[in-house]
Design an enzyme around this catalytic site. Structure first.
Site, PDB file in Angstrom:
ATOM      1  N   ARG A  31       0.821  -1.222   0.000  1.00  0.00           N
ATOM      2  CA  ARG A  31       0.000   0.000   0.000  1.00  0.00           C
ATOM      3  C   ARG A  31       0.850   1.265   0.000  1.00  0.00           C
ATOM      4  O   ARG A  31       0.374   2.335  -0.351  1.00  0.00           O
ATOM      5  CB  ARG A  31      -0.959  -0.003   1.199  1.00  0.00           C
ATOM      6  CG  ARG A  31      -0.297   0.063   2.554  1.00  0.00           C
ATOM      7  CD  ARG A  31      -1.342   0.136   3.676  1.00  0.00           C
ATOM      8  NE  ARG A  31      -2.060  -1.115   3.843  1.00  0.00           N
ATOM      9  CZ  ARG A  31      -3.339  -1.274   3.546  1.00  0.00           C
ATOM     10  NH1 ARG A  31      -4.033  -0.270   3.034  1.00  0.00           N
ATOM     11  NH2 ARG A  31      -3.930  -2.430   3.738  1.00  0.00           N
ATOM     12  N   LYS A 102      -0.068 -15.232  11.225  1.00  0.00           N
ATOM     13  CA  LYS A 102      -0.333 -16.153  12.329  1.00  0.00           C
ATOM     14  C   LYS A 102      -0.989 -15.373  13.467  1.00  0.00           C
ATOM     15  O   LYS A 102      -0.419 -14.410  13.964  1.00  0.00           O
ATOM     16  CB  LYS A 102       0.968 -16.793  12.804  1.00  0.00           C
ATOM     17  CG  LYS A 102       1.693 -17.567  11.704  1.00  0.00           C
ATOM     18  CD  LYS A 102       3.083 -17.987  12.115  1.00  0.00           C
ATOM     19  CE  LYS A 102       3.814 -18.678  10.974  1.00  0.00           C
ATOM     20  NZ  LYS A 102       5.201 -19.065  11.326  1.00  0.00           N
ATOM     21  N   ALA A 134      12.076 -14.662   7.551  1.00  0.00           N
ATOM     22  CA  ALA A 134      12.118 -14.043   6.228  1.00  0.00           C
ATOM     23  C   ALA A 134      13.522 -14.053   5.640  1.00  0.00           C
ATOM     24  O   ALA A 134      13.704 -14.350   4.451  1.00  0.00           O
ATOM     25  CB  ALA A 134      11.594 -12.610   6.323  1.00  0.00           C
ATOM     26  N   LYS A 185       2.266 -20.411  19.203  1.00  0.00           N
ATOM     27  CA  LYS A 185       3.727 -20.389  19.407  1.00  0.00           C
ATOM     28  C   LYS A 185       4.219 -18.962  19.604  1.00  0.00           C
ATOM     29  O   LYS A 185       5.241 -18.732  20.271  1.00  0.00           O
ATOM     30  CB  LYS A 185       4.446 -21.089  18.247  1.00  0.00           C
ATOM     31  CG  LYS A 185       4.238 -20.455  16.872  1.00  0.00           C
ATOM     32  CD  LYS A 185       5.235 -19.371  16.555  1.00  0.00           C
ATOM     33  CE  LYS A 185       4.921 -18.683  15.247  1.00  0.00           C
ATOM     34  NZ  LYS A 185       5.898 -17.615  14.930  1.00  0.00           N
ATOM     35  N   THR A 242      10.837 -19.992  17.233  1.00  0.00           N
ATOM     36  CA  THR A 242      10.530 -18.640  17.696  1.00  0.00           C
ATOM     37  C   THR A 242      10.858 -18.420  19.169  1.00  0.00           C
ATOM     38  O   THR A 242      10.952 -17.277  19.605  1.00  0.00           O
ATOM     39  CB  THR A 242       9.052 -18.296  17.454  1.00  0.00           C
ATOM     40  OG1 THR A 242       8.236 -19.321  18.009  1.00  0.00           O
ATOM     41  CG2 THR A 242       8.758 -18.166  15.983  1.00  0.00           C
ATOM     42  N   SER A 248      12.965 -13.540  15.941  1.00  0.00           N
ATOM     43  CA  SER A 248      11.520 -13.534  16.164  1.00  0.00           C
ATOM     44  C   SER A 248      11.098 -12.220  16.817  1.00  0.00           C
ATOM     45  O   SER A 248      11.607 -11.840  17.873  1.00  0.00           O
ATOM     46  CB  SER A 248      11.131 -14.710  17.078  1.00  0.00           C
ATOM     47  OG  SER A 248       9.843 -14.517  17.621  1.00  0.00           O
ATOM     48  N   ARG A 249      10.149 -11.528  16.199  1.00  0.00           N
ATOM     49  CA  ARG A 249       9.640 -10.277  16.775  1.00  0.00           C
ATOM     50  C   ARG A 249       8.995 -10.523  18.140  1.00  0.00           C
ATOM     51  O   ARG A 249       9.152  -9.725  19.063  1.00  0.00           O
ATOM     52  CB  ARG A 249       8.601  -9.639  15.841  1.00  0.00           C
ATOM     53  CG  ARG A 249       9.140  -9.203  14.495  1.00  0.00           C
ATOM     54  CD  ARG A 249       8.065  -8.464  13.702  1.00  0.00           C
ATOM     55  NE  ARG A 249       6.864  -9.258  13.500  1.00  0.00           N
ATOM     56  CZ  ARG A 249       6.640 -10.028  12.446  1.00  0.00           C
ATOM     57  NH1 ARG A 249       7.543 -10.100  11.496  1.00  0.00           N
ATOM     58  NH2 ARG A 249       5.521 -10.709  12.323  1.00  0.00           N
TER      59      ARG A 249
END
Length: 320
Positions: A31, A102, A134, A185, A242, A248-249
């Site tokens: 976007r 997720k 990613a 998770k 994760t 992992s954020r």
């Protein structure tokens, strides 16, 4: 089949890179028109540093090229997925729609694949999930994922279309198990991050992961999932990844909570919203899910780390 990707974040872009190396036509929609212009001109995405975007990958800030694709990967946050599907339903009918997010929708308590079936019933809904970062996908490193689709024949088509040299897909018809494994998770990753961030140590994290997995199974089984799904890539595999990596954020968010530090408000943390949804679901189903409940309380400010730890450690002793 022409493949489109909705979402110009790191994961959507990484999928596009992997697929563009094996397919002739991959369209990525974002976007942000400025970001699209940069990707076109410089063949880079700031959210995926160090990765060159293939010439076989095209970019658009307009939706028409995306809607012209046969398969559309929905790499947008779970909490905004319903709005996207509802707004563009007429253009999505008859398409293969694959959720790549997720989480659990806070308004309907449903996962991404279920949401697609509910909002766009004339589309073929599926979910792509499993242990993956990613950066690894974009670099072509070996990755194994689950493609979940209620329609077994359609799942086989998607498995063939979306598998690449470095990205191996395994299929299942258990979309509920895949949805809940991928969502839950993230909650456990926040808890694991808190454990390390607060200085409780690696042994405590191992114990948390081990006790967190049965919580995931309890909710999944009560929701109609299969046990083997949670033991596979979309459950246990994703949980391990994760909960043990700062890529992992959700894990990084937990680290910040444990350390008492601020976290980038612009970073999507699906596990925080999921924890609150799970707290409601567990109460409705009368399930004991103490780790998920504590994470929900932590993320919405109802408790602090010392109190949360004490709540978990003071639970009754019992058999494993």
């Amino acid at each position: 089949m022409k493949i489109g990707i909705a979402g110009g974040g790191a994961f959507g872009t990484a999928l596009g890179v992997a697929l563009a190396l094996d397919h002739n036509e991959v369209v990525l929609w974002a976007r942000n028109a400025d970001a699209v212009a940069t990707m076109r001109a410089e063949r880079t995405n700031a959210r995926l540093p160090g990765v060159a975007l293939p010439q076989t990958m095209t970019f658009s800030a307009a939706l028409e090229p995306l809607f012209a694709c046969d398969i559309i990967l929905l790499a947008i946050p779970a909490q905004t997925l319903r709005d996207f599907l509802t707004t563009h339903k007429a253009h999505l009918d008859g398409k293969y729609l694959v959720a790549c997010c997720k989480g659990i929708d806070l308004t309907r308590m449903t996962g991404p694949a279920s949401m697609i079936r509910n909002v766009v019933p004339d589309a073929i809904g599926a979910m792509l999930t499993g242990p993956s970062f990613a950066a690894d996908i974009a670099r072509g490193l070996p990755t194994a994922l689950t493609i979940a689709c209620n329609d077994e024949a359609a799942g086989a088509i998607l498995q063939t279309a979306l598998s690449t040299t470095g990205m191996r897909l395994y299929r299942t018809t258990d979309t509920i198990g895949a949805e809940l494994g991928g969502a839950l998770k993230n909650v456990m990753a926040i808890a694991a991050g808190v454990t390390i961030g607060a200085g409780f140590g690696e042994s405590a994290r191992a114990a948390l992961i081990t006790r967190g997995f049965p919580e995931m199974q309890r909710l999944a089984m009560a929701s109609g999932a299969r046990t083997d799904t949670l033991a596979g890539l979309s459950g246990f595999g994703d949980l391990v990844l994760t909960c043990t990596s700062d890529q992992s954020r959700n894990y990084r968010y937990g680290l910040a909570l444990g350390r008492g530090e601020d976290f980038d408000v612009g970073t999507t943390v699906e596990g925080a919203a999921t924890a609150r949804a799970v707290r409601q679901l567990a109460a409705k189903l009368d399930l004991d899910m103490p780790i998920c409940r504590v994470v929900a309380d932590l993320t919405d400010g109802q408790t602090d780390v010392p109190t949360a730890l004490n709540a978990l450690l003071s639970r009754p002793l019992k058999e494993e």
